[in-house]
Each structure stands twice: as C-alpha cells, then as structure tokens.
Design a protein around this motif. Structure first.
Motif, PDB file in Angstrom:
ATOM      1  N   SER A   1       0.831  -1.209   0.000  1.00 17.23           N
ATOM      2  CA  SER A   1       0.000   0.000   0.000  1.00 17.23           C
ATOM      3  C   SER A   1       0.862   1.255   0.000  1.00 17.23           C
ATOM      4  O   SER A   1       0.593   2.217  -0.734  1.00 17.23           O
ATOM      5  CB  SER A   1      -0.932   0.011   1.214  1.00 17.23           C
ATOM      6  N   MET A   2       1.904   1.253   0.834  1.00 20.18           N
ATOM      7  CA  MET A   2       2.785   2.416   0.904  1.00 20.18           C
ATOM      8  C   MET A   2       3.566   2.602  -0.392  1.00 20.18           C
ATOM      9  O   MET A   2       3.729   3.726  -0.885  1.00 20.18           O
ATOM     10  CB  MET A   2       3.763   2.268   2.077  1.00 20.18           C
TER      11      MET A   2
ATOM     12  N   MET B   1       1.226   3.933  -3.021  1.00 21.54           N
ATOM     13  CA  MET B   1       0.950   5.343  -2.774  1.00 21.54           C
ATOM     14  C   MET B   1       2.095   6.210  -3.291  1.00 21.54           C
ATOM     15  O   MET B   1       1.889   7.213  -3.985  1.00 21.54           O
ATOM     16  CB  MET B   1       0.745   5.582  -1.271  1.00 21.54           C
TER      17      MET B   1
ATOM     18  N   PRO C   1      -5.361   4.708   3.793  1.00 18.19           N
ATOM     19  CA  PRO C   1      -5.023   4.624   2.369  1.00 18.19           C
ATOM     20  C   PRO C   1      -6.241   4.662   1.443  1.00 18.19           C
ATOM     21  O   PRO C   1      -6.118   4.981   0.272  1.00 18.19           O
ATOM     22  CB  PRO C   1      -4.319   3.259   2.253  1.00 18.19           C
TER      23      PRO C   1
ATOM     24  N   MET D   1      -4.303  12.556   3.340  1.00 20.98           N
ATOM     25  CA  MET D   1      -3.954  11.156   3.604  1.00 20.98           C
ATOM     26  C   MET D   1      -2.480  11.019   3.989  1.00 20.98           C
ATOM     27  O   MET D   1      -2.140  10.384   4.994  1.00 20.98           O
ATOM     28  CB  MET D   1      -4.258  10.316   2.364  1.00 20.98           C
ATOM     29  N   VAL D   2      -1.602  11.624   3.206  1.00 22.43           N
ATOM     30  CA  VAL D   2      -0.163  11.509   3.471  1.00 22.43           C
ATOM     31  C   VAL D   2       0.214  12.258   4.746  1.00 22.43           C
ATOM     32  O   VAL D   2       0.994  11.765   5.568  1.00 22.43           O
ATOM     33  CB  VAL D   2       0.650  12.024   2.273  1.00 22.43           C
TER      34      VAL D   2
ATOM     35  N   MET E   1      -0.941  10.205   7.720  1.00 23.33           N
ATOM     36  CA  MET E   1      -0.183   8.963   7.844  1.00 23.33           C
ATOM     37  C   MET E   1       1.204   9.207   8.431  1.00 23.33           C
ATOM     38  O   MET E   1       1.646   8.494   9.334  1.00 23.33           O
ATOM     39  CB  MET E   1      -0.061   8.296   6.479  1.00 23.33           C
TER      40      MET E   1
ATOM     41  N   MET F   1       6.019   1.613   6.836  1.00 24.91           N
ATOM     42  CA  MET F   1       5.253   2.685   6.208  1.00 24.91           C
ATOM     43  C   MET F   1       6.132   3.837   5.716  1.00 24.91           C
ATOM     44  O   MET F   1       6.104   4.184   4.533  1.00 24.91           O
ATOM     45  CB  MET F   1       4.186   3.206   7.180  1.00 24.91           C
TER      46      MET F   1
ATOM     47  N   LEU G   1       7.374   4.383   1.723  1.00 24.33           N
ATOM     48  CA  LEU G   1       6.784   5.551   1.077  1.00 24.33           C
ATOM     49  C   LEU G   1       7.869   6.479   0.540  1.00 24.33           C
ATOM     50  O   LEU G   1       7.785   6.960  -0.600  1.00 24.33           O
ATOM     51  CB  LEU G   1       5.886   6.305   2.063  1.00 24.33           C
TER      52      LEU G   1
ATOM     53  N   ASN H   1      -0.490  -2.460  -6.520  1.00 22.00           N
ATOM     54  CA  ASN H   1      -1.937  -2.418  -6.276  1.00 22.00           C
ATOM     55  C   ASN H   1      -2.518  -3.825  -6.195  1.00 22.00           C
ATOM     56  O   ASN H   1      -3.353  -4.130  -5.338  1.00 22.00           O
ATOM     57  CB  ASN H   1      -2.636  -1.632  -7.384  1.00 22.00           C
TER      58      ASN H   1
ATOM     59  N   ASN I   1      -6.675   4.679  10.173  1.00 20.41           N
ATOM     60  CA  ASN I   1      -5.596   4.069   9.398  1.00 20.41           C
ATOM     61  C   ASN I   1      -5.502   2.568   9.694  1.00 20.41           C
ATOM     62  O   ASN I   1      -4.814   2.148  10.622  1.00 20.41           O
ATOM     63  CB  ASN I   1      -4.266   4.760   9.694  1.00 20.41           C
TER      64      ASN I   1
ATOM     65  N   SER J   1      -4.058   0.252   7.974  1.00 22.56           N
ATOM     66  CA  SER J   1      -2.710  -0.281   7.745  1.00 22.56           C
ATOM     67  C   SER J   1      -1.862  -0.166   9.008  1.00 22.56           C
ATOM     68  O   SER J   1      -1.229  -1.136   9.447  1.00 22.56           O
ATOM     69  CB  SER J   1      -2.036   0.469   6.591  1.00 22.56           C
TER      70      SER J   1
END
Length: 291
Positions: A26-27, A30, A91, A111-112, A115, A148, A152, A174, A241, A243
């Motif tokens: 996911s990270m 993103m 996410p 979102m970012v 997180m 995470m 990222l 994805n 969150n 995740s």
C-alpha cells in the motif's frame, strides 16, 4: 485437537504475513502514484491543516477515551479502539473522497499528512493512553517506520527520478495490496470467527457505530466552508488508518481482542462510510446540477 490448533496457528501466521505485505505494498503504491507537489499543494491552507490535525489527533482520541468510560470494554478491545483512535491517514481516503464528490487533491495531501503524523504520534501517545499496559514505544515506532515511512519515501524517490519504473511497478503493488488484504481478511476472519460472532449484539458494535459517526461529524464540522473539503475531512477523520492499526496490533500485541476490535471497526466503519459517502456524493451532484 492438534490439527485444529495447527490450522489456527497457520492461519494466524498467514494473517500476520499478509498484513505486512498489505502495508508495504500500500505504501509503495501510494508513493509510486504521487509526486511531492501533489502532496504538498493542497496543504497550503494552514488553518485547514491545523484543524485536520486537531480533529484526528486530539478530538478523536478523546472521543475514544470518553466512549470507553461510558461503555467499558475488555482490555484488548479497549486497546484496539485506542490504536484506531490514534492512527489516522487511511489509504482508502481518496476512494471515499471520490464517492463523496469531495476535493480529491485535498484528500491525497490529507492522507499523506495524517499517515506521516501517525508514525510520530502513536508511539508517544499510546503508552500515555494505556498506562497500565506494557508497551514498548520504540517497537511500535520501528514497525511503523520500517513498514510505512521508509517504503513511502523510497517509492516517492523512484517516482521522482524513474517515472517509468514507478508506472510499471504501480499495478503490481496495487494487485499485491488487494490480494494481501483479501488474504488477511479471510485468515483473520476464520481465526477470530467465533469472537467476531460473539461481538454481535455487544457494546463493541454500538461503540463502533458511535465512534465512526461522531468522528465523521468532527471532521465535517472542522472541514471549513467548502463542501469539498468538509466531505473529505469528514470521511478522512472517521476512516482510521487500518494499515497502521493492523501493523501495530499484529506485531506488538498478543491479546486477540485487540485484533477483533480493529476488524470490527474496519468492517462496520467502512460500510457506514461508503453509505455516507455515496449519499453525500448524490446530494453534491444534485446541488451542482440544480445550480
């Protein structure tokens, strides 16, 4: 009996591994899909940024504390709710914002922001919220940084320097995120099936509904005058969150009730928010058409 125990341990191990893969993929996805400009540009409104941080890291944790004073839960369920109360930056936020016809650019930046703030916030605040529970703040920080923040940062760097590579890897990440989410969902559902069924009709479900609904109201009220930002901050504050919460629970706690509460809030909360988002989206479309 031996076979049952072995199957349970096996599925629990699969669930933990799938959680790690889900968070990592996911990270990476993103980071491969965003640029720093796309993240920073919507966050130039300092007042909205401050209100977003207050909503997610002051008011929602306080809400979790108040709810647990009114509706006492077991220690594990309480820890699960506290983890979710402290962990923001889902996410799925852009997807929810899209359904709600919200400001997508703001959703990405928010979102970012949430997180990254969660990674610094949770290891400090969780031990304060749970003074009677043995918690290693560095262990929590380490798991969030490794799973995470570093992925990222690496993905953002690859996106900035090697755009074609990032574009090629994005569908793979994805797909990995979707498959691992399915795997962890199935594994944990089977392992905790009896406990999840037992939660139906208990105060855990009621607490979850109240928690998600009031969290949405907090974000919506603090979202400023624009309907697009109000809707985004509403769903962004209510959708915690998953995740980060899964990573913290899977790697730092052994009490199954911690994971059960996270799964309950994840399932009930996402269902509620998808309904709320769709309804807000329809109203926004109707308003724009009539005007």
């Amino acid at each position: 009996m031996v076979e049952t125990v072995s199957l349970t341990v096996f599925l629990e191990t699969i669930g933990v591994l799938a959680t790690v893969v889900f968070v990592l993929s996911s990270m990476l996805a993103m980071g491969f899909s965003l640029t720093l400009r796309e993240i920073v540009e919507p966050l130039r409104n300092l007042r909205l940024v401050i209100l977003s941080l207050v909503a997610n890291f002051v008011l929602v944790p306080l809400l979790a504390l108040v709810l647990l004073l009114v509706f006492p839960l077991s220690e594990g369920l309480s820890i699960g709710l506290f983890i979710l109360g402290a962990a923001a930056g889902a996410p799925f936020l852009p997807k929810l914002a899209q359904a709600a016809k919200g400001d997508i650019a703001f959703a990405v930046g928010l979102m970012v922001l949430l997180m990254v703030a969660t990674i610094a916030y949770v290891p400090i605040v969780l031990p304060l919220l749970l003074p009677g529970v043995a918690i290693d703040p560095w262990a929590i920080a380490r798991s969030l940084i490794l799973l995470m923040l570093i992925p990222l940062a690496i993905a953002l760097f690859v996106r900035a320097r090697y755009g074609e590579v990032a574009a090629g890897l994005l569908p793979l990440m994805n797909q990995a995120a979707n498959l691992s989410l399915l795997a962890l969902g199935v594994a944990f559902f089977v392992v905790y099936f009896t406990d999840l069924v037992g939660a139906i009709g208990t105060s855990a479900i009621l607490v979850t509904i109240i928690f998600v609904t009031i969290s949405f109201a907090i974000g919506y009220v603090l979202g400023g005058p624009g309907g697009g930002t109000k809707r985004v901050l509403g769903v962004g504050t209510a959708q915690r969150n998953l995740s980060a919460a899964l990573a913290i629970a899977a790697l730092n706690f052994t009490d199954p009730d911690v994971m059960i509460m996270i799964l309950v809030v994840a399932m009930v909360g996402l269902t509620l928010l998808m309904f709320i988002g769709e309804e807000m989206g329809k109203r926004a479309e109707t308003a724009s058409t009539s005007s």
